[in-house]
Motif scaffolding. Structure first.
Motif, PDB file in Angstrom:
ATOM      1  N   ILE A  77      42.567  40.341  30.754  1.00 29.11           N
ATOM      2  CA  ILE A  77      41.439  39.927  31.594  1.00 29.11           C
ATOM      3  C   ILE A  77      41.918  39.154  32.830  1.00 29.11           C
ATOM      4  O   ILE A  77      41.281  39.205  33.876  1.00 29.11           O
ATOM      5  N   GLU A  78      43.035  38.468  32.729  1.00 32.50           N
ATOM      6  CA  GLU A  78      43.520  37.650  33.849  1.00 32.50           C
ATOM      7  C   GLU A  78      43.709  38.449  35.135  1.00 32.50           C
ATOM      8  O   GLU A  78      43.197  38.046  36.188  1.00 32.50           O
ATOM      9  N   PRO A  79      44.386  39.615  35.140  1.00 29.74           N
ATOM     10  CA  PRO A  79      44.485  40.388  36.390  1.00 29.74           C
ATOM     11  C   PRO A  79      43.126  40.880  36.878  1.00 29.74           C
ATOM     12  O   PRO A  79      42.871  40.943  38.082  1.00 29.74           O
ATOM     13  N   LEU A  80      42.254  41.202  35.954  1.00 31.40           N
ATOM     14  CA  LEU A  80      40.921  41.653  36.322  1.00 31.40           C
ATOM     15  C   LEU A  80      40.163  40.532  37.028  1.00 31.40           C
ATOM     16  O   LEU A  80      39.459  40.770  38.014  1.00 31.40           O
ATOM     17  N   GLY A  81      40.319  39.304  36.558  1.00 31.44           N
ATOM     18  CA  GLY A  81      39.683  38.158  37.195  1.00 31.44           C
ATOM     19  C   GLY A  81      40.201  37.953  38.618  1.00 31.44           C
ATOM     20  O   GLY A  81      39.421  37.638  39.523  1.00 31.44           O
ATOM     21  N   ARG A  82      41.494  38.124  38.796  1.00 33.77           N
ATOM     22  CA  ARG A  82      42.046  37.995  40.152  1.00 33.77           C
ATOM     23  C   ARG A  82      41.494  39.082  41.065  1.00 33.77           C
ATOM     24  O   ARG A  82      41.173  38.832  42.234  1.00 33.77           O
ATOM     25  N   SER A  83      41.355  40.277  40.546  1.00 35.50           N
ATOM     26  CA  SER A  83      40.793  41.372  41.345  1.00 35.50           C
ATOM     27  C   SER A  83      39.346  41.077  41.729  1.00 35.50           C
ATOM     28  O   SER A  83      38.930  41.313  42.876  1.00 35.50           O
ATOM     29  N   VAL A  84      38.580  40.565  40.819  1.00 37.05           N
ATOM     30  CA  VAL A  84      37.186  40.224  41.093  1.00 37.05           C
ATOM     31  C   VAL A  84      37.127  39.123  42.149  1.00 37.05           C
ATOM     32  O   VAL A  84      36.273  39.157  43.056  1.00 37.05           O
ATOM     33  N   ASP A  85      38.030  38.147  42.067  1.00 37.28           N
ATOM     34  CA  ASP A  85      38.068  37.084  43.081  1.00 37.28           C
ATOM     35  C   ASP A  85      38.379  37.657  44.466  1.00 37.28           C
ATOM     36  O   ASP A  85      37.778  37.250  45.468  1.00 37.28           O
ATOM     37  N   ARG A  86      39.298  38.616  44.545  1.00 36.84           N
ATOM     38  CA  ARG A  86      39.623  39.224  45.836  1.00 36.84           C
ATOM     39  C   ARG A  86      38.443  40.008  46.392  1.00 36.84           C
ATOM     40  O   ARG A  86      38.140  39.937  47.585  1.00 36.84           O
ATOM     41  N   VAL A  87      37.761  40.755  45.535  1.00 33.34           N
ATOM     42  CA  VAL A  87      36.593  41.510  45.973  1.00 33.34           C
ATOM     43  C   VAL A  87      35.501  40.551  46.458  1.00 33.34           C
ATOM     44  O   VAL A  87      34.867  40.785  47.488  1.00 33.34           O
ATOM     45  N   GLU A  88      35.311  39.447  45.744  1.00 34.78           N
ATOM     46  CA  GLU A  88      34.316  38.458  46.124  1.00 34.78           C
ATOM     47  C   GLU A  88      34.671  37.850  47.491  1.00 34.78           C
ATOM     48  O   GLU A  88      33.808  37.713  48.367  1.00 34.78           O
ATOM     49  N   SER A  89      35.921  37.517  47.694  1.00 34.29           N
ATOM     50  CA  SER A  89      36.359  36.973  48.976  1.00 34.29           C
ATOM     51  C   SER A  89      36.137  37.969  50.095  1.00 34.29           C
ATOM     52  O   SER A  89      35.666  37.620  51.189  1.00 34.29           O
ATOM     53  N   TYR A  90      36.456  39.194  49.843  1.00 35.28           N
ATOM     54  CA  TYR A  90      36.281  40.239  50.841  1.00 35.28           C
ATOM     55  C   TYR A  90      34.813  40.371  51.243  1.00 35.28           C
ATOM     56  O   TYR A  90      34.471  40.428  52.412  1.00 35.28           O
ATOM     57  N   LEU A  91      33.951  40.390  50.181  1.00 33.77           N
ATOM     58  CA  LEU A  91      32.526  40.543  50.461  1.00 33.77           C
ATOM     59  C   LEU A  91      31.948  39.328  51.174  1.00 33.77           C
ATOM     60  O   LEU A  91      31.091  39.469  52.051  1.00 33.77           O
ATOM     61  N   LEU A  92      32.412  38.144  50.832  1.00 34.71           N
ATOM     62  CA  LEU A  92      31.916  36.944  51.509  1.00 34.71           C
ATOM     63  C   LEU A  92      32.370  36.882  52.959  1.00 34.71           C
ATOM     64  O   LEU A  92      31.625  36.441  53.829  1.00 34.71           O
ATOM     65  N   ASN A  93      33.570  37.321  53.231  1.00 30.31           N
ATOM     66  CA  ASN A  93      34.106  37.274  54.588  1.00 30.31           C
ATOM     67  C   ASN A  93      33.554  38.406  55.458  1.00 30.31           C
ATOM     68  O   ASN A  93      33.483  38.284  56.682  1.00 30.31           O
TER      69      ASN A  93
END
Length: 95
Positions: A77-93
């Protein structure tokens, strides 16, 4: 004759007293024995519900297997969480 009747009366009264004392001790012992039997029966019923050593060993082994499984899931789950964080950052920016 008076003396022998008086002596006989004391002997009978003493014998009755000793008999009453002995019966009283026996009934007290009987009551204590009944209490001990009740306590023993209660203890046996409680001990019947306690798991055996083999069951406890099996439980420990199962918990260890679960711990290993949880660690594996956490590692996946840890790599998946990092991927979700990157997608969230991308969408927020992007907005």
């Amino acid at each position: 004759m008076t003396f022998s009747f008086e002596a006989m009366r004391w002997i009978v009264v003493t014998a009755i007293g000793i008999y009453a004392w002995f019966i009283g001790r026996q009934s007290a012992s009987g009551a204590e024995l009944l209490e001990l039997r009740t306590r023993l029966t209660t203890l046996e019923a409680q001990m019947a519900q306690v798991p055996s050593q083999a069951q406890l060993h099996e439980l420990v082994a199962t918990v260890e297997r679960l711990r290993g499984g949880i660690e594996t899931v956490a590692a996946r789950i840890e790599p998946l969480g990092r991927s979700v964080d990157r997608v969230e950052s991308y969408l927020l920016n992007k907005k």
